[in-house]
Design a protein around this motif. Sequence first.
Motif, PDB file in Angstrom:
ATOM      1  N   TYR A 128       0.848  -1.188   0.000  1.00 20.33           N
ATOM      2  CA  TYR A 128       0.000   0.000   0.000  1.00 20.33           C
ATOM      3  C   TYR A 128       0.886   1.242   0.000  1.00 20.33           C
ATOM      4  CZ  TYR A 128      -4.299  -2.618   0.843  1.00 20.33           C
ATOM      5  OH  TYR A 128      -5.376  -3.456   0.720  1.00 20.33           O
ATOM      6  N   VAL A 129       0.753   2.070  -1.031  1.00 15.33           N
ATOM      7  CA  VAL A 129       1.604   3.251  -1.140  1.00 15.33           C
ATOM      8  C   VAL A 129       0.887   4.538  -0.726  1.00 15.33           C
ATOM      9  CG1 VAL A 129       3.008   2.203  -2.941  1.00 15.33           C
ATOM     10  CG2 VAL A 129       1.043   3.617  -3.588  1.00 15.33           C
ATOM     11  N   SER A 130      -0.443   4.507  -0.645  1.00 12.90           N
ATOM     12  CA  SER A 130      -1.187   5.701  -0.249  1.00 12.90           C
ATOM     13  C   SER A 130      -2.601   5.332   0.170  1.00 12.90           C
ATOM     14  CB  SER A 130      -1.257   6.699  -1.409  1.00 12.90           C
ATOM     15  OG  SER A 130      -2.118   7.782  -1.104  1.00 12.90           O
ATOM     16  N   ASN A 131      -3.111   6.043   1.199  1.00 11.20           N
ATOM     17  CA  ASN A 131      -4.523   5.881   1.550  1.00 11.20           C
ATOM     18  C   ASN A 131      -5.307   7.169   1.320  1.00 11.20           C
ATOM     19  OD1 ASN A 131      -3.619   7.417   3.695  1.00 11.20           O
ATOM     20  ND2 ASN A 131      -4.311   6.019   5.290  1.00 11.20           N
ATOM     21  N   PRO A 191      -0.163   2.227   4.417  1.00 11.84           N
ATOM     22  CA  PRO A 191       1.071   2.701   3.775  1.00 11.84           C
ATOM     23  C   PRO A 191       2.216   2.753   4.793  1.00 11.84           C
ATOM     24  CG  PRO A 191      -0.790   4.104   3.199  1.00 11.84           C
ATOM     25  CD  PRO A 191      -1.257   3.208   4.295  1.00 11.84           C
ATOM     26  N   GLY A 192       3.323   2.120   4.449  1.00 10.60           N
ATOM     27  CA  GLY A 192       4.468   2.087   5.349  1.00 10.60           C
ATOM     28  C   GLY A 192       4.420   0.980   6.380  1.00 10.60           C
ATOM     29  N   GLY A 193       3.443   0.094   6.251  1.00 14.37           N
ATOM     30  CA  GLY A 193       3.216  -0.909   7.287  1.00 14.37           C
ATOM     31  C   GLY A 193       4.308  -1.949   7.443  1.00 14.37           C
ATOM     32  N   TYR A 194       5.158  -2.154   6.435  1.00 11.03           N
ATOM     33  CA  TYR A 194       6.183  -3.195   6.511  1.00 11.03           C
ATOM     34  C   TYR A 194       7.476  -2.717   7.165  1.00 11.03           C
ATOM     35  CZ  TYR A 194       3.183  -5.724   3.240  1.00 11.03           C
ATOM     36  OH  TYR A 194       2.122  -6.347   2.642  1.00 11.03           O
ATOM     37  N   THR A 195       7.762  -1.434   7.087  1.00  9.36           N
ATOM     38  CA  THR A 195       9.061  -0.953   7.558  1.00  9.36           C
ATOM     39  C   THR A 195       8.979  -0.026   8.751  1.00  9.36           C
ATOM     40  OG1 THR A 195       8.990   0.897   5.985  1.00  9.36           O
ATOM     41  CG2 THR A 195      10.071  -1.139   5.255  1.00  9.36           C
ATOM     42  N   GLU A 196       7.789   0.359   9.170  1.00 13.00           N
ATOM     43  CA  GLU A 196       7.675   1.308  10.273  1.00 13.00           C
ATOM     44  C   GLU A 196       6.378   1.083  11.029  1.00 13.00           C
ATOM     45  OE1 GLU A 196       5.869   5.220   8.203  1.00 13.00           O
ATOM     46  OE2 GLU A 196       7.766   4.556   7.327  1.00 13.00           O
ATOM     47  N   LYS A 197       6.313   1.650  12.232  1.00 14.96           N
ATOM     48  CA  LYS A 197       5.077   1.637  13.005  1.00 14.96           C
ATOM     49  C   LYS A 197       4.294   2.880  12.613  1.00 14.96           C
ATOM     50  CE  LYS A 197       6.827  -0.935  16.994  1.00 14.96           C
ATOM     51  NZ  LYS A 197       7.046  -0.934  18.461  1.00 14.96           N
ATOM     52  N   THR A 198       3.335   2.688  11.746  1.00 16.07           N
ATOM     53  CA  THR A 198       2.597   3.817  11.195  1.00 16.07           C
ATOM     54  C   THR A 198       1.211   3.936  11.819  1.00 16.07           C
ATOM     55  OG1 THR A 198       1.672   4.743   9.165  1.00 16.07           O
ATOM     56  CG2 THR A 198       1.797   2.355   9.291  1.00 16.07           C
ATOM     57  N   GLN A 199       0.738   5.171  11.923  1.00 14.64           N
ATOM     58  CA  GLN A 199      -0.614   5.436  12.417  1.00 14.64           C
ATOM     59  C   GLN A 199      -1.609   5.625  11.275  1.00 14.64           C
ATOM     60  OE1 GLN A 199      -1.306   5.287  15.743  1.00 14.64           O
ATOM     61  NE2 GLN A 199       0.846   4.652  15.866  1.00 14.64           N
ATOM     62  N   ALA A 200      -1.129   5.483  10.056  1.00 12.52           N
ATOM     63  CA  ALA A 200      -2.015   5.657   8.905  1.00 12.52           C
ATOM     64  C   ALA A 200      -3.142   4.635   8.939  1.00 12.52           C
ATOM     65  CB  ALA A 200      -1.220   5.527   7.607  1.00 12.52           C
ATOM     66  N   GLU A 214      -7.612   6.376  -4.957  1.00 13.46           N
ATOM     67  CA  GLU A 214      -7.594   7.207  -6.164  1.00 13.46           C
ATOM     68  C   GLU A 214      -7.250   8.641  -5.785  1.00 13.46           C
ATOM     69  OE1 GLU A 214     -10.133   8.076 -10.242  1.00 13.46           O
ATOM     70  OE2 GLU A 214     -10.849   6.632  -8.764  1.00 13.46           O
ATOM     71  N   ASP A 215      -6.026   9.041  -6.098  1.00 15.13           N
ATOM     72  CA  ASP A 215      -5.566  10.367  -5.726  1.00 15.13           C
ATOM     73  C   ASP A 215      -4.456  10.779  -6.684  1.00 15.13           C
ATOM     74  OD1 ASP A 215      -5.260  12.727  -4.019  1.00 15.13           O
ATOM     75  OD2 ASP A 215      -3.350  11.807  -3.473  1.00 15.13           O
ATOM     76  N   LEU A 216      -4.802  11.536  -7.700  1.00 11.05           N
ATOM     77  CA  LEU A 216      -3.842  11.901  -8.735  1.00 11.05           C
ATOM     78  C   LEU A 216      -2.796  12.888  -8.242  1.00 11.05           C
ATOM     79  CD1 LEU A 216      -6.181  12.203 -11.843  1.00 11.05           C
ATOM     80  CD2 LEU A 216      -4.691  10.317 -11.211  1.00 11.05           C
ATOM     81  N   LYS A 217      -3.054  13.564  -7.134  1.00 10.68           N
ATOM     82  CA  LYS A 217      -2.069  14.499  -6.594  1.00 10.68           C
ATOM     83  C   LYS A 217      -0.853  13.763  -6.047  1.00 10.68           C
ATOM     84  CE  LYS A 217      -1.371  18.032  -3.043  1.00 10.68           C
ATOM     85  NZ  LYS A 217      -2.000  18.817  -1.935  1.00 10.68           N
ATOM     86  N   HIS A 218      -1.078  12.740  -5.222  1.00 16.17           N
ATOM     87  CA  HIS A 218       0.021  12.036  -4.577  1.00 16.17           C
ATOM     88  C   HIS A 218       0.512  10.833  -5.379  1.00 16.17           C
ATOM     89  CE1 HIS A 218      -1.925  14.120  -1.118  1.00 16.17           C
ATOM     90  NE2 HIS A 218      -0.680  14.276  -0.727  1.00 16.17           N
ATOM     91  N   ARG A 249      -1.693   9.019   4.587  1.00 17.15           N
ATOM     92  CA  ARG A 249      -0.254   8.907   4.333  1.00 17.15           C
ATOM     93  C   ARG A 249      -0.036   8.483   2.881  1.00 17.15           C
ATOM     94  NH1 ARG A 249       4.429   6.604   6.830  1.00 17.15           N
ATOM     95  NH2 ARG A 249       6.155   7.213   5.459  1.00 17.15           N
ATOM     96  N   ALA A 250       0.893   9.139   2.224  1.00 17.23           N
ATOM     97  CA  ALA A 250       1.327   8.741   0.882  1.00 17.23           C
ATOM     98  C   ALA A 250       2.836   8.576   0.921  1.00 17.23           C
ATOM     99  CB  ALA A 250       0.926   9.779  -0.155  1.00 17.23           C
ATOM    100  N   LEU A 251       3.323   7.434   0.482  1.00 13.74           N
ATOM    101  CA  LEU A 251       4.752   7.156   0.520  1.00 13.74           C
ATOM    102  C   LEU A 251       5.475   7.873  -0.615  1.00 13.74           C
ATOM    103  CD1 LEU A 251       4.784   3.292   1.196  1.00 13.74           C
ATOM    104  CD2 LEU A 251       4.714   5.164   2.858  1.00 13.74           C
ATOM    105  N   THR A 252       6.658   8.398  -0.306  1.00 12.53           N
ATOM    106  CA  THR A 252       7.517   8.891  -1.366  1.00 12.53           C
ATOM    107  C   THR A 252       8.053   7.699  -2.150  1.00 12.53           C
ATOM    108  OG1 THR A 252       9.533   8.785  -0.042  1.00 12.53           O
ATOM    109  CG2 THR A 252       8.205  10.806   0.122  1.00 12.53           C
ATOM    110  N   LEU A 253       8.663   7.953  -3.283  1.00 12.73           N
ATOM    111  CA  LEU A 253       9.251   6.864  -4.059  1.00 12.73           C
ATOM    112  C   LEU A 253      10.315   6.132  -3.246  1.00 12.73           C
ATOM    113  CD1 LEU A 253       9.534   8.452  -7.610  1.00 12.73           C
ATOM    114  CD2 LEU A 253       8.032   6.574  -6.920  1.00 12.73           C
ATOM    115  N   ASP A 254      11.104   6.858  -2.497  1.00 13.55           N
ATOM    116  CA  ASP A 254      12.137   6.221  -1.675  1.00 13.55           C
ATOM    117  C   ASP A 254      11.497   5.337  -0.604  1.00 13.55           C
ATOM    118  OD1 ASP A 254      14.197   7.362  -3.089  1.00 13.55           O
ATOM    119  OD2 ASP A 254      14.508   9.013  -1.676  1.00 13.55           O
ATOM    120  N   GLU A 255      10.443   5.829   0.035  1.00 12.22           N
ATOM    121  CA  GLU A 255       9.772   5.052   1.073  1.00 12.22           C
ATOM    122  C   GLU A 255       9.116   3.806   0.490  1.00 12.22           C
ATOM    123  OE1 GLU A 255       8.563   8.667   4.157  1.00 12.22           O
ATOM    124  OE2 GLU A 255       7.250   8.156   2.473  1.00 12.22           O
TER     125      GLU A 255
END
Length: 356
Positions: A65-68, A311-320, A117-121, A89-95
């Motif tokens: 998941y790269v963005s919610n 988003p970010g669930g595999y590498t960090e403790k995220t609140q997203a 669906e979010d064309l901005k992020h 949360r939307a992940l950067t390409l690096d994230e």
Amino acid sequence: RASPIFSTTARVAAALNASGHFAPEHLAALISPAAEPCLEPLAQLSARWTRQRFGQAVQFFAPLYVSNFCCNDCRYCGFSRTTQNTVRRALTLDEAAAEAECLAAQGFGHILLVAGEDLKHTPPAYFADLTRRIRHRFASVQIEIYALSLDDYKLLVAAGVDGMTMFQESYNPRVYARYHPGGPKRDFAHRLDTFERAAQAGVTFIGLGSLLGINDWREEAFYLGLHASYLQKRYWRSSVAISFPRMRPAHGGEPAAHPVSDAHLVQLMCALRTQLPDVTMTLSTRESAGFREQLVRLAVTKMSAGAKTTPGGYTEKTQAEAQFEVADQRSLREVAAAIAALGFDPVMKDWDKAYV
């Protein structure tokens, strides 16, 4: 009023005896109430077709998941734009690349990029850039995102995307409109046509499904079968897969209006397997561990494992916010060991593109 095809045991028997190729009247009979007493022979027939076409192999994949963020208003989804108190949360390409690397290190060879669906992020170019960065680490990079244009699918195919999954959610236009009151996703026809645009662009794996719980499952199963059969015949260069997502609790989401029991899910999957023996059948971590293992015996040939729906669930403790609650929270290693103990072959990576 229901068609007579839904009410006779004779038609059920005829459908069981004529399995292996698609016939709308046979699918209608096998998903009817009249077929419920025949669930055991239907399940045995489904298992035979599955073993004949797929052997003992069960392929594993992981969703990333790269963005919610989302501009749609879907009444069942934790990503809905109208859901209150949602941490976005939307992940950067690096994230996102770091998340992919974490999954590759676990042994996954197949990855599914997921976003609202979010064309901005997360515009199409985001997925093209991310795919180019991570493609060398995976045998397959697929997407489960918003409906794209033909040109956008071509862009992603050129970047290395080889598969897409999208749930029509409901094949009933009235039900669809009730659950999608706002956002671009309101366009029923545009979403329905996206599978063909993807195939025309060269996507080689086409996944479809209905969200089980927002409408009568028998109606959805019938039109899902028609859709899958049509895609198989019209776009034979692409492999067709069917997913079976049952509604799960989600932050801000409505509960299922038409809950689907375990027995009815088995009936649905086995009926489709006997009618469409060559389709991949995919099951996510929405279902419990024990039930998933039983479905592998009958029809399932592809499943996710160790899934995080944030988003970010595999590498960090995220609140997203998560899209839905995961039922089977075992790791890839644990799920693969359980499947192997049943006599099946867990497959993390089973093909690479060859150029001659």
